[in-house]
Enzyme design. Sequence first.
Site, PDB file in Angstrom:
ATOM      1  N   LYS A  68       0.846  -1.202   0.000  1.00  0.00           N
ATOM      2  CA  LYS A  68       0.000   0.000   0.000  1.00  0.00           C
ATOM      3  C   LYS A  68       0.879   1.249   0.000  1.00  0.00           C
ATOM      4  CE  LYS A  68      -3.930   1.891   2.687  1.00  0.00           C
ATOM      5  NZ  LYS A  68      -4.768   1.683   3.905  1.00  0.00           N
TER       6      LYS A  68
ATOM      7  N   SER B 162      -9.741   1.626   2.925  1.00  0.00           N
ATOM      8  CA  SER B 162      -8.909   2.422   2.046  1.00  0.00           C
ATOM      9  C   SER B 162      -7.860   1.631   1.268  1.00  0.00           C
ATOM     10  CB  SER B 162      -8.196   3.497   2.859  1.00  0.00           C
ATOM     11  OG  SER B 162      -7.304   2.913   3.791  1.00  0.00           O
TER      12      SER B 162
ATOM     13  N   SER C  28      -9.700  -0.759   7.107  1.00  0.00           N
ATOM     14  CA  SER C  28      -9.162  -0.587   5.752  1.00  0.00           C
ATOM     15  C   SER C  28      -8.462  -1.795   5.145  1.00  0.00           C
ATOM     16  CB  SER C  28      -8.208   0.595   5.718  1.00  0.00           C
ATOM     17  OG  SER C  28      -8.950   1.770   5.614  1.00  0.00           O
TER      18      SER C  28
HETATM   19  N1  GLN Z   1     -12.839   3.736   6.357  1.00  0.00           N
HETATM   20  C1  GLN Z   1     -12.325   4.153   7.629  1.00  0.00           C
HETATM   21  C2  GLN Z   1     -12.002   5.632   7.597  1.00  0.00           C
HETATM   22  O1  GLN Z   1     -12.293   6.226   6.619  1.00  0.00           O
HETATM   23  C3  GLN Z   1     -11.150   3.331   8.008  1.00  0.00           C
HETATM   24  C4  GLN Z   1      -9.918   3.751   7.321  1.00  0.00           C
HETATM   25  C5  GLN Z   1      -8.756   2.909   7.653  1.00  0.00           C
HETATM   26  O2  GLN Z   1      -8.852   1.861   8.285  1.00  0.00           O
HETATM   27  N2  GLN Z   1      -7.584   3.398   7.269  1.00  0.00           N
HETATM   28  O3  GLN Z   1     -11.482   6.184   8.513  1.00  0.00           O
END
Ligand code: GLN
Length: 494
Positions: free
Chosen positions: A74, A149, A173
Site C-alpha cells: 500500500k 482504504s 481498511s
Molecule cells: N474507512 C475508515 C475511515 O475512513 C477506516 C480507514 C482505515 O482503516 N484506514 O477512517
Amino acid sequence: MNASELAGRVRTGETRAVDVLEQHLRAIEECDGELHAFLTVLGDTARSEAREIDRRLGAGEDPGPLAGVPVAVKDNLCTRGVPTTCASRILEGWLPPYDATVVKRLRGAGAVVVGKTNLDEFAMGSSTENSAFGPTRNPHDPRRVPGGSSGGSAAAVAAGLVPIALGSDTGGSIRQPAALCGVVGLKPTYGTVSRYGLVAFASSLDQVGPFARTVADAATLFDVISGHDPLDSTSLERPNPLALARLEEGVDGMRVGVVVELLDGADASVVKRVHEAAEALAAAGANVEECSVPEVSYALPAYYLLAPAEASSNLARYDGVRYGLRVDASSAEAMNGATRAVGFGPEVKRRIMLGTYVLSAGYYDAYYGQAQKVRTLIIRAFARAYEQADVLLGATTPTTAFELGSKVDDPLAMYLSDVCTVPTNLAGHPAITVPFGVDDLALPVGVQLLAPALGETSMFQAAAVIEGAAPAGALPQICAPTIGAGPTSTRGER
Ligand code: GLN
C-alpha cells in the site's frame, strides 16, 4: 497460484523467481489499465531483486518462506527512493529516505516488491474513491468499488496480479476491501506488527497487515511481518502468536460467540453467510452460541471523533516545508495555507476540520473526552464477551461491493460501511475476514472473526475451518491471468 505454492516451486528450483516475476508484471500490464490497483510498478528494481533470489538459490542459500513471491505494498508504506504518495497531491515529489520495517521484512523473507497500491488519500475512506489519482475498480465488477482504504491491495490480490499484499487498517481498511473483493484480510493485534515507515493516520489505531487469497498465505505473511521492532515505540516486546505452525489444529471445543450487533442492519445475504459459517464451525466441533456486545453500537461515532482528532495532529506536518508539494506565497503562513488548500482533497480536509474542532478548548471534554470514555466501555465489553468465548464471529461489512459514485456525496453513508470493523480497532484486538461465498449478484461476502489481544492463533484456526467450508466464490470477471503455469510465454514486452 498462491504464495506458498509459488515459493515452494522457486525454492525447489522448479521455477525461477525471474519467470514468476515476469508473469506477474505481464498480468499487471494486461489488467491494471482497467483496475488501477497500482500507483507505481517497480519493473527494474523488482527484476534485480528476483535475479538476486535466483542467485542465492543457485549458491545453495534459502531466501526464506516467500522466496520469489511478488508482493504489492500500500502506498502509505515507505519505500526508499520510491514515491510514497498516500494517494495525496501533498506528497508530490517526496521520496522516502528509508524502507518501512515491514518492507524490509518482506525482502528478508525472499519476497519481491513489485509495486505500490492505490488507496483513499491518507487511508481516509472506504471505497478508494478518495485517491487523488483516481479510483480503483473491483475486479468482480468494474462498475463497483473495491472498498477502502486499501482498495488497490485488495483488488490486486483478488485479480491475481500478486498473490499477497500489505495494507493498513485503522478502522477496517484491510478487512472491508478484502471482504468486498473476496480475499482474506487480517488486522493484527495493535503492537504486533511494526509501524515504522507507515505514514501515520490515527496512531492509537493504525496497524499494518496482510491480504492473501488463502488463510495459510495470510498466516505466513503475518509470521513474516510481526515481531518486535525497536524503531516503533508501540511495538510489543514479546513472542508473536503462532499463526502458520498451528493453523491446522481445528476448532474442537473452541467457544465461538456470534455477535448479534455485528449482524444488525446487514444485508440478508450477508447475515445468511455468517450463519452458515457459524454452522461450519459447529460442525467442526466448536461450541457456537449467540452473544450480545451492545457497546459495539457506539464504536462508529467514537471512532469518527477519535480518528479525525489524531489525524488532525498527524497531518499538521504537511506544511510545504518538510515534505512534497509547496505552493509559493508572499509569507510563510500564506505558503502553508496555500499548500494545504491545494495539496489535500476534500475528505482529508473534512477530517482535519472535524479533528481540530473536537480537540478545541471549548469542545474537548464534550467530544474527544466522551469518545475516549466510550472507547474504554468498548474495551470492557469485549473483555466480558471473551470470558464466554475464545473467538467472536460477525459480518465484516453490512453490504457487498457498492457502485462507484453511489456514496461519494454522503460521507455518513460511506462511514457506515465501517460499522462492523471499527470496534476491534478501538479495542486494539485482532480480526480477520474470510471470503465465504457470494450474494445474489455473485458479489463476494466476507465473514469476520475477532479475538482478544494476541489471540491470532485461535482466530487463524477458526478462519482455516471457515475457509475449508466456504461455498464457491466468484472469480473476478475482468481479469484472470494465468500465472505460474510453466515457463514464461512470449506475450508482451520483456
Ligand atoms: N474507512 C475508515 C475511515 O475512513 C477506516 C480507514 C482505515 O482503516 N484506514 O477512517
